[in-house]
Design a protein around this motif. Structure first.
Motif, PDB file in Angstrom:
ATOM      1  N   UNK A 136       0.630  -0.898  -0.038  1.00 27.17           N
ATOM      2  CA  UNK A 136       0.270   0.203   0.135  1.00 27.17           C
ATOM      3  C   UNK A 136       0.668   0.974   0.230  1.00 27.17           C
ATOM      4  N   UNK A 137       0.928   1.880  -0.702  1.00 25.26           N
ATOM      5  CA  UNK A 137       2.353   2.798  -1.331  1.00 25.26           C
ATOM      6  C   UNK A 137       0.986   4.446  -0.841  1.00 25.26           C
ATOM      7  N   UNK A 138      -0.093   4.028  -0.847  1.00 24.73           N
ATOM      8  CA  UNK A 138      -0.650   4.814  -1.022  1.00 24.73           C
ATOM      9  C   UNK A 138      -2.583   3.951  -1.558  1.00 24.73           C
ATOM     10  N   UNK A 142      -8.593   2.806   2.586  1.00 27.19           N
ATOM     11  CA  UNK A 142      -8.504   3.069   3.652  1.00 27.19           C
ATOM     12  C   UNK A 142      -9.456   4.230   3.721  1.00 27.19           C
ATOM     13  N   UNK A 143      -8.453   4.732   2.571  1.00 22.08           N
ATOM     14  CA  UNK A 143      -9.303   7.485   2.573  1.00 22.08           C
ATOM     15  C   UNK A 143     -10.858   6.518   2.167  1.00 22.08           C
ATOM     16  N   UNK A 144     -10.814   5.661   1.123  1.00 24.35           N
ATOM     17  CA  UNK A 144     -12.693   5.439   1.106  1.00 24.35           C
ATOM     18  C   UNK A 144     -13.284   5.227   2.296  1.00 24.35           C
ATOM     19  N   UNK A 145     -12.888   4.105   3.154  1.00 23.27           N
ATOM     20  CA  UNK A 145     -13.497   3.692   4.148  1.00 23.27           C
ATOM     21  C   UNK A 145     -13.550   5.000   5.544  1.00 23.27           C
ATOM     22  N   UNK A 160       0.565   3.588   4.811  1.00 22.99           N
ATOM     23  CA  UNK A 160      -0.313   4.276   6.047  1.00 22.99           C
ATOM     24  C   UNK A 160      -0.017   4.312   6.852  1.00 22.99           C
ATOM     25  N   UNK A 161      -0.028   3.953   7.472  1.00 22.23           N
ATOM     26  CA  UNK A 161       0.731   5.646   8.093  1.00 22.23           C
ATOM     27  C   UNK A 161       0.293   7.389   8.563  1.00 22.23           C
TER      28      UNK A 161
END
Length: 183
Positions: A136-138, A142-145, A160-161
């Motif tokens: 997961x580079x971007x 995660x953003x959508x959730x 992710x961090x």
């Protein structure tokens, strides 16, 4: 600056400005208090069903939560991939058929509803091989959730961090530590 900006700056004397990908906030948004949510905790997994995305770590988390903590949880998986039959076999062998649902490929238009029905998005993506790069580079999932009002529980890998604020918009666990992820 960001980790990505620092990486790029080592190859030039110029300052790098990172412009992250955008997200359609009209599409991915919370719904307010959902009346249709069940009491069963809904944990979501979205992405390719493959080792690098951490599918087996996600399933091990569910096994830990159900067997050791007695938690009433349901893992809902949106996606397909090369490890799907092995993942289904894991579910059968570990008696998790009441705790794991495979939705298959969910089209883009239905993803906002998929996210909004969940309590947590589980994102156990792993570091990748020799390069040290991460899966997961971007991470869009995660953003959508988070944009849909769903907190993210993820390994501290890749970008992710930079997306998940530990203890605020979700929780970050040590990569590969399934117990930490389950906690």
């Amino acid at each position: 600056g960001s980790r990505l900006g620092s990486y790029v700056e080592q190859f030039t004397e110029k300052t790098a400005t990172v412009i992250h990908n955008g997200l359609d906030m009209d599409l991915y948004h919370p719904v307010g208090e959902a009346t249709g949510k069940s009491r069963q905790g809904r944990i979501l997994f979205s992405g390719a069903i493959k080792e690098a995305k951490g599918i087996f770590d996600a399933l091990r988390v569910i096994r830990l939560l159900v067997a050791e903590a007695g938690a009433d949880v349901l893992l809902e998986i949106a996606g397909t991939g090369p490890q799907e039959s092995a993942a289904r076999q894991f579910v059968l062998e570990n008696g998790l058929t009441a705790n794991v649902v495979f939705w298959g490929a969910v089209n883009k238009e239905r993803m906002p509803d998929f996210y909004r029905r969940g309590d947590i998005l589980l994102c156990p993506s792993r570091q990748a091989g020799f390069s040290g790069k991460a899966e997961e580079s971007f991470g869009y999932t995660a953003l959508e959730a988070m944009s849909s009002g769903v907190p993210v529980v993820a390994y501290r890998t890749g970008g992710l961090p930079e997306q998940v604020i530990d203890g605020v918009t979700g929780y970050l666990a040590e990569p590969g530590d399934v117990g930490d992820l389950a906690n």
